[in-house]
Design an enzyme around this catalytic site. Sequence first.
Site, PDB file in Angstrom:
ATOM      1  N   HIS A  66      95.853  77.912 -28.133  1.00 23.16           N
ATOM      2  CA  HIS A  66      94.383  77.910 -28.193  1.00 23.16           C
ATOM      3  C   HIS A  66      93.892  77.537 -29.574  1.00 23.16           C
ATOM      4  CE1 HIS A  66      94.640  79.921 -24.376  1.00 23.16           C
ATOM      5  NE2 HIS A  66      95.348  80.894 -24.906  1.00 23.16           N
ATOM      6  N   HIS A  91      92.467  81.947 -37.866  1.00 20.18           N
ATOM      7  CA  HIS A  91      92.624  80.794 -36.986  1.00 20.18           C
ATOM      8  C   HIS A  91      91.386  79.919 -37.108  1.00 20.18           C
ATOM      9  CE1 HIS A  91      90.336  83.705 -34.617  1.00 20.18           C
ATOM     10  NE2 HIS A  91      89.696  82.618 -34.230  1.00 20.18           N
ATOM     11  N   THR A 199      87.009  84.239 -27.294  1.00 22.75           N
ATOM     12  CA  THR A 199      87.973  83.808 -26.278  1.00 22.75           C
ATOM     13  C   THR A 199      88.202  84.965 -25.320  1.00 22.75           C
ATOM     14  OG1 THR A 199      89.838  84.646 -27.545  1.00 22.75           O
ATOM     15  CG2 THR A 199      89.239  82.336 -27.896  1.00 22.75           C
TER      16      THR A 199
HETATM   17  N1  LIG Z   1      87.246  83.683 -32.190  1.00 22.82           N
HETATM   18  S1  LIG Z   1      87.970  85.090 -32.136  1.00 22.82           S
HETATM   19  O1  LIG Z   1      88.062  85.612 -33.500  1.00 22.82           O
HETATM   20  O2  LIG Z   1      87.279  85.950 -31.209  1.00 22.82           O
HETATM   21  C1  LIG Z   1      89.619  84.856 -31.578  1.00 22.82           C
HETATM   22  C2  LIG Z   1      90.053  83.634 -31.115  1.00 22.82           C
HETATM   23  F1  LIG Z   1      89.211  82.590 -30.980  1.00 22.82           F
HETATM   24  C3  LIG Z   1      91.381  83.428 -30.787  1.00 22.82           C
HETATM   25  F2  LIG Z   1      91.776  82.211 -30.338  1.00 22.82           F
HETATM   26  C4  LIG Z   1      92.293  84.436 -30.900  1.00 22.82           C
HETATM   27  S2  LIG Z   1      93.957  84.109 -30.561  1.00 22.82           S
HETATM   28  O3  LIG Z   1      94.744  85.282 -30.719  1.00 22.82           O
HETATM   29  O4  LIG Z   1      94.327  83.030 -31.478  1.00 22.82           O
HETATM   30  C5  LIG Z   1      94.157  83.470 -28.953  1.00 22.82           C
HETATM   31  C6  LIG Z   1      93.433  84.302 -27.959  1.00 22.82           C
HETATM   32  O5  LIG Z   1      93.530  85.675 -28.173  1.00 22.82           O
HETATM   33  C7  LIG Z   1      91.869  85.691 -31.313  1.00 22.82           C
HETATM   34  N2  LIG Z   1      92.812  86.668 -31.366  1.00 22.82           N
HETATM   35  C8  LIG Z   1      92.508  88.057 -31.337  1.00 22.82           C
HETATM   36  C9  LIG Z   1      91.962  88.479 -29.980  1.00 22.82           C
HETATM   37  C10 LIG Z   1      93.025  89.362 -29.344  1.00 22.82           C
HETATM   38  C11 LIG Z   1      94.024  89.586 -30.417  1.00 22.82           C
HETATM   39  C12 LIG Z   1      95.156  90.419 -30.439  1.00 22.82           C
HETATM   40  C13 LIG Z   1      95.986  90.404 -31.565  1.00 22.82           C
HETATM   41  C14 LIG Z   1      95.688  89.563 -32.647  1.00 22.82           C
HETATM   42  C15 LIG Z   1      94.563  88.754 -32.629  1.00 22.82           C
HETATM   43  C16 LIG Z   1      93.755  88.843 -31.527  1.00 22.82           C
HETATM   44  C17 LIG Z   1      90.528  85.883 -31.672  1.00 22.82           C
HETATM   45  F3  LIG Z   1      90.103  87.076 -32.138  1.00 22.82           F
HETATM   46 ZN   LIG Z   2      87.856  82.379 -33.544  1.00 30.68          ZN
END
Ligand SMILES: NS(=O)(=O)c1c(F)c(F)c(S(=O)(=O)CCO)c(N[C@H]2CCc3ccccc32)c1F
Ligand SMILES: [Zn+2]
Length: 263
Positions: A66, A91, A199
Site C-alpha cells: 500500500h 510512510h 486506510t
Molecule cells: N495514513 S495512515 O497513517 O492512516 C496509515 C496508512 F496510510 C498506511 F498505509 C498504513 S500501513 O501500515 O502502511 C498499511 C495499512 O495499514 C498505516 N499503518 C498503521 C495502521 C495500522 C497499523 C498497525 C501497525 C503499524 C502501523 C499501522 C497507517 F497508519
Molecule cells: Zn498515511
Amino acid sequence: GAKWTYTGPEGENHWSEHYPYCGGAFQSPINIKSELLRFDPTLRPIEVQNYNLSPKEQLTLGNNGHSVQISLPSKMYISGLPQRYTAAQLHFHWGSSSRPTGSEHMVNNKQYAAEMHVVHFNSDKYPNMSMAVDKSDGLAVLGVLIEIGEFNPAFEQFLKFINGIKYRDQKVQVPGFNIRALLPARLDEYYRYDGSLTTPPCYPSVLWTIFRNHITISRKQFLSLATALYSSHAQDSVPVPLNGNYRKPQPADSRVVLVSFKE
Ligand SMILES: NS(=O)(=O)c1c(F)c(F)c(S(=O)(=O)CCO)c(N[C@H]2CCc3ccccc32)c1F
Ligand SMILES: [Zn+2]
C-alpha cells in the site's frame, strides 16, 4: 485482513463493505478549508525526541503493498502533547508520473504532490501499536505536505534504496539518518483535528497534526517514488504499479480544525 486497493472493485468506495469504520464518522483525510479553522493559542510546538538516528542504526525499509514504509525505533517519540506518543513507522502517499498530485490532505482545495505520515501510538496508555490502533486516544500522526521543487538530501537517504523493495513484502535494511530533516523547519505552525486512519480499518483513532509548511523533493525524486514500486508480489504474473495511493477527502461534518498560528 481482506485485500483492499485505491481503485476498482476493492477501491475506497467499497472499503466499508469489509471495514465498517471506513463508512463512519471522523474520517480522514479532509480538505482543510479556511471556514473550518479556529486559532488555538494553547497549541504548543511539536517537539520530536531522538529523531536524529545514527547511521550505525539499521532501519527496515519495506513495500507493504500500500505504501513504502520505514519502521522506526521506539526511542523516538513526540512530547508536547498531553501524553507521550512513541513512533512506530513512517510512510508516504503520492500521485503518479502523469498526475503529480497525490497528497491525502488538501489545504483550501490545493492537493500537493505527495504526503508523508509519521505514525505514533500513545505509549503512556498502551503497550504497542496494535493495542493502540483502535482506541480513540490511541494514535498521533504527523503529516507533511510535499511539493516538487528543490532536491531533498534527507529524502535521498532512503530513496536510493527503493529499487530493493520494488515488490510487495520486500524489505531492506538501511542506515539510520536524521528523521527530523524530513520535517519542515517550523514545528510550531500546524493544523490539528480528530480523524482516522486513511486506510482500512479506518479506525477513528488519530490525533492529526498537519504542518503548515510543506517540504520539497525534486521532480526526479518524485518520479522515482511514483514509478519504482509495485503493489504486486515479485512472482505475480501481472505487475501492478503502486501509485495514486491516496484516499480522497472525507466529509468534515461539524469538525473544527484547530490552528496554531494566525494568518
Ligand atoms: N495514513 S495512515 O497513517 O492512516 C496509515 C496508512 F496510510 C498506511 F498505509 C498504513 S500501513 O501500515 O502502511 C498499511 C495499512 O495499514 C498505516 N499503518 C498503521 C495502521 C495500522 C497499523 C498497525 C501497525 C503499524 C502501523 C499501522 C497507517 F497508519
Ligand atoms: Zn498515511
